[in-house]
Scaffold this active site. Structure first.
Site, mmCIF file in Angstrom:
data_model
loop_
_atom_site.group_PDB
_atom_site.id
_atom_site.type_symbol
_atom_site.label_atom_id
_atom_site.label_comp_id
_atom_site.label_asym_id
_atom_site.label_seq_id
_atom_site.Cartn_x
_atom_site.Cartn_y
_atom_site.Cartn_z
ATOM 1 N N HIS A 1 0.836 -1.199 0.000
ATOM 2 C CA HIS A 1 0.000 0.000 0.000
ATOM 3 C C HIS A 1 0.873 1.252 0.000
ATOM 4 O O HIS A 1 2.050 1.207 0.366
ATOM 5 C CB HIS A 1 -0.944 0.011 1.207
ATOM 6 N N GLU B 1 -2.398 -7.814 7.400
ATOM 7 C CA GLU B 1 -1.173 -7.469 8.120
ATOM 8 C C GLU B 1 -1.087 -8.254 9.428
ATOM 9 O O GLU B 1 -2.088 -8.735 9.958
ATOM 10 C CB GLU B 1 -1.127 -5.959 8.395
ATOM 11 N N TYR C 1 3.931 0.770 13.705
ATOM 12 C CA TYR C 1 3.331 -0.495 13.295
ATOM 13 C C TYR C 1 1.862 -0.273 12.973
ATOM 14 O O TYR C 1 1.096 0.193 13.811
ATOM 15 C CB TYR C 1 3.491 -1.550 14.399
#
Length: 196
Positions: free
Chosen positions: A16, A65, A27
Protein backbone atom coordinates in the site's frame (compact mmCIF):
# COMPACT_ATOMS: atom_id res chain seq x y z
CA UNK A 1 13.85 -13.94 -15.77
CA UNK A 2 16.27 -15.69 -18.07
CA UNK A 3 15.00 -16.82 -21.46
CA UNK A 4 14.92 -20.39 -20.19
CA UNK A 5 12.44 -19.33 -17.48
CA UNK A 6 10.27 -17.09 -19.70
CA UNK A 7 6.59 -17.74 -19.21
CA UNK A 8 7.00 -19.01 -15.65
CA UNK A 9 4.14 -17.69 -13.46
CA UNK A 10 4.89 -14.77 -11.16
CA UNK A 11 3.55 -13.40 -7.89
CA UNK A 12 3.53 -9.61 -7.66
CA UNK A 13 3.73 -8.17 -4.14
CA UNK A 14 2.20 -4.68 -4.02
CA UNK A 15 2.57 -2.65 -0.86
CA UNK A 16 0.00 0.00 0.00
CA UNK A 17 1.06 3.63 -0.45
CA UNK A 18 2.71 5.87 2.10
CA UNK A 19 0.81 7.00 5.22
CA UNK A 20 1.90 9.21 8.09
CA UNK A 21 2.52 6.04 10.09
CA UNK A 22 4.77 4.50 7.42
CA UNK A 23 6.78 7.72 7.38
CA UNK A 24 7.26 7.61 11.16
CA UNK A 25 7.80 3.83 11.31
CA UNK A 26 4.73 3.02 13.42
CA UNK A 27 3.33 -0.49 13.30
CA UNK A 28 0.13 -0.35 11.27
CA UNK A 29 -2.12 -3.40 11.35
CA UNK A 30 -5.85 -2.83 11.36
CA UNK A 31 -5.75 0.94 11.88
CA UNK A 32 -7.15 2.75 8.86
CA UNK A 33 -4.63 5.51 8.21
CA UNK A 34 -5.23 7.66 5.10
CA UNK A 35 -2.62 7.79 2.37
CA UNK A 36 -0.51 10.90 2.05
CA UNK A 37 -0.53 12.77 -1.29
CA UNK A 38 2.74 10.99 -2.07
CA UNK A 39 1.11 7.65 -1.12
CA UNK A 40 -1.70 8.27 -3.60
CA UNK A 41 0.89 9.00 -6.30
CA UNK A 42 2.80 5.81 -5.43
CA UNK A 43 -0.34 3.69 -5.73
CA UNK A 44 -1.22 5.28 -9.07
CA UNK A 45 2.26 4.53 -10.41
CA UNK A 46 2.15 0.91 -9.22
CA UNK A 47 -1.35 0.45 -10.65
CA UNK A 48 -0.06 1.36 -14.09
CA UNK A 49 2.55 -1.40 -13.85
CA UNK A 50 0.11 -4.16 -12.86
CA UNK A 51 -2.93 -3.07 -14.88
CA UNK A 52 -2.23 -5.68 -17.55
CA UNK A 53 -2.53 -8.41 -14.93
CA UNK A 54 -6.22 -7.75 -14.24
CA UNK A 55 -8.38 -10.83 -14.07
CA UNK A 56 -10.31 -12.67 -11.41
CA UNK A 57 -9.93 -11.26 -7.93
CA UNK A 58 -10.24 -12.79 -4.52
CA UNK A 59 -9.97 -11.31 -1.06
CA UNK A 60 -8.52 -13.38 1.75
CA UNK A 61 -7.95 -12.48 5.38
CA UNK A 62 -4.88 -14.72 5.30
CA UNK A 63 -2.84 -11.91 3.66
CA UNK A 64 -3.90 -9.27 6.20
CA UNK A 65 -1.17 -7.47 8.12
CA UNK A 66 0.39 -9.02 11.20
CA UNK A 67 -1.91 -8.59 14.21
CA UNK A 68 0.19 -6.20 16.30
CA UNK A 69 -2.07 -6.28 19.36
CA UNK A 70 -0.64 -4.01 22.07
CA UNK A 71 2.02 -2.78 19.63
CA UNK A 72 -0.38 -1.21 17.11
CA UNK A 73 0.67 2.38 16.41
CA UNK A 74 3.95 2.13 18.31
CA UNK A 75 7.55 2.49 17.19
CA UNK A 76 10.08 -0.31 17.69
CA UNK A 77 11.90 1.73 20.36
CA UNK A 78 8.62 2.19 22.29
CA UNK A 79 7.85 -1.52 22.13
CA UNK A 80 11.32 -2.45 23.33
CA UNK A 81 11.16 0.08 26.19
CA UNK A 82 7.74 -1.21 27.33
CA UNK A 83 8.95 -4.81 27.21
CA UNK A 84 12.08 -3.89 29.17
CA UNK A 85 9.90 -2.32 31.89
CA UNK A 86 8.05 -5.65 32.14
CA UNK A 87 11.34 -7.52 32.57
CA UNK A 88 11.19 -9.13 29.12
CA UNK A 89 13.96 -9.57 26.56
CA UNK A 90 16.87 -9.68 29.00
CA UNK A 91 19.15 -11.59 26.64
CA UNK A 92 18.34 -9.78 23.38
CA UNK A 93 16.07 -6.99 22.12
CA UNK A 94 12.51 -7.75 20.99
CA UNK A 95 12.31 -9.12 17.46
CA UNK A 96 8.86 -9.46 15.90
CA UNK A 97 10.06 -12.32 13.68
CA UNK A 98 10.86 -14.38 16.78
CA UNK A 99 8.73 -12.94 19.59
CA UNK A 100 5.52 -11.97 17.82
CA UNK A 101 3.29 -9.36 19.45
CA UNK A 102 1.83 -9.06 22.92
CA UNK A 103 -1.96 -9.52 22.67
CA UNK A 104 -1.38 -10.04 18.95
CA UNK A 105 -0.11 -12.81 16.70
CA UNK A 106 2.85 -15.08 17.28
CA UNK A 107 5.08 -15.73 14.28
CA UNK A 108 3.84 -19.33 13.98
CA UNK A 109 0.25 -18.16 13.36
CA UNK A 110 1.40 -15.66 10.73
CA UNK A 111 3.45 -18.36 9.00
CA UNK A 112 0.52 -20.80 9.03
CA UNK A 113 -1.87 -18.40 7.32
CA UNK A 114 0.73 -17.34 4.76
CA UNK A 115 1.47 -20.99 4.01
CA UNK A 116 -2.24 -21.44 3.17
CA UNK A 117 -2.01 -18.59 0.64
CA UNK A 118 1.18 -20.03 -0.85
CA UNK A 119 -0.37 -23.50 -1.17
CA UNK A 120 -3.36 -22.05 -3.01
CA UNK A 121 -1.13 -20.03 -5.37
CA UNK A 122 1.01 -23.07 -6.16
CA UNK A 123 -2.13 -25.12 -6.81
CA UNK A 124 -3.27 -22.49 -9.32
CA UNK A 125 0.12 -21.95 -10.94
CA UNK A 126 1.56 -25.49 -10.79
CA UNK A 127 -0.08 -26.84 -13.97
CA UNK A 128 1.12 -23.85 -16.03
CA UNK A 129 4.84 -23.64 -15.31
CA UNK A 130 5.71 -23.05 -18.98
CA UNK A 131 3.23 -20.22 -19.59
CA UNK A 132 0.44 -22.35 -21.06
CA UNK A 133 -2.06 -20.04 -19.35
CA UNK A 134 -1.70 -16.63 -17.71
CA UNK A 135 -1.79 -17.34 -13.98
CA UNK A 136 0.21 -14.46 -12.52
CA UNK A 137 -1.02 -13.43 -9.06
CA UNK A 138 -1.08 -9.98 -7.49
CA UNK A 139 -1.08 -9.64 -3.69
CA UNK A 140 -1.88 -6.20 -2.29
CA UNK A 141 -1.09 -5.80 1.39
CA UNK A 142 0.98 -4.13 4.09
CA UNK A 143 4.76 -4.16 4.06
CA UNK A 144 5.45 -6.41 7.04
CA UNK A 145 3.17 -9.20 5.89
CA UNK A 146 4.55 -9.04 2.35
CA UNK A 147 8.10 -9.41 3.69
CA UNK A 148 6.89 -12.34 5.80
CA UNK A 149 5.24 -13.79 2.69
CA UNK A 150 8.52 -13.54 0.75
CA UNK A 151 10.34 -15.44 3.50
CA UNK A 152 7.74 -18.21 3.54
CA UNK A 153 7.68 -18.30 -0.28
CA UNK A 154 11.31 -19.42 -0.37
CA UNK A 155 10.87 -21.76 2.61
CA UNK A 156 12.49 -19.62 5.31
CA UNK A 157 11.22 -19.66 8.88
CA UNK A 158 10.11 -16.17 9.89
CA UNK A 159 12.87 -16.11 12.52
CA UNK A 160 15.57 -16.45 9.84
CA UNK A 161 17.34 -13.21 9.08
CA UNK A 162 16.67 -12.02 5.55
CA UNK A 163 17.11 -8.24 5.29
CA UNK A 164 14.76 -6.91 2.64
CA UNK A 165 12.71 -3.80 2.05
CA UNK A 166 9.56 -3.02 0.11
CA UNK A 167 8.87 0.69 -0.14
CA UNK A 168 5.30 2.01 0.17
CA UNK A 169 3.51 1.71 -3.15
CA UNK A 170 6.27 -0.53 -4.54
CA UNK A 171 6.02 -3.82 -6.41
CA UNK A 172 8.13 -6.90 -5.61
CA UNK A 173 8.12 -10.08 -7.68
CA UNK A 174 8.43 -13.77 -6.85
CA UNK A 175 8.47 -16.70 -9.24
CA UNK A 176 10.04 -20.13 -9.72
CA UNK A 177 13.35 -21.40 -11.07
CA UNK A 178 13.54 -23.91 -13.93
CA UNK A 179 9.75 -23.90 -14.48
CA UNK A 180 9.35 -25.98 -11.31
CA UNK A 181 6.66 -25.24 -8.73
CA UNK A 182 8.89 -26.75 -6.03
CA UNK A 183 11.71 -24.25 -6.78
CA UNK A 184 10.30 -20.90 -5.58
CA UNK A 185 12.57 -17.89 -5.94
CA UNK A 186 12.87 -14.12 -5.77
CA UNK A 187 12.66 -12.59 -9.22
CA UNK A 188 15.02 -9.65 -9.60
CA UNK A 189 15.14 -7.45 -12.69
CA UNK A 190 11.62 -7.92 -14.02
CA UNK A 191 10.96 -6.94 -17.62
CA UNK A 192 7.56 -5.27 -17.26
CA UNK A 193 6.98 -5.67 -21.00
CA UNK A 194 5.42 -9.05 -20.19
CA UNK A 195 6.15 -12.65 -21.02
CA UNK A 196 6.13 -13.26 -24.74
Amino acid sequence: MSDKDAGTPRVFLVRHGETEWTISGRYTGRSDIPLTANGEHQVSSSAAVIKALEGNSEITEDIREWEYGAYEGLLTAQIRAARKEKGLDKERPWNIWVDGCEDGEPAAEVAARLDRVIAKIREIQGPYMHGEKGVDVVLIAHGHILRAFAKRWIGFELSMRLPMMLEPGAVGVLSYEHHKVDEPAFLLGVNMGGNE
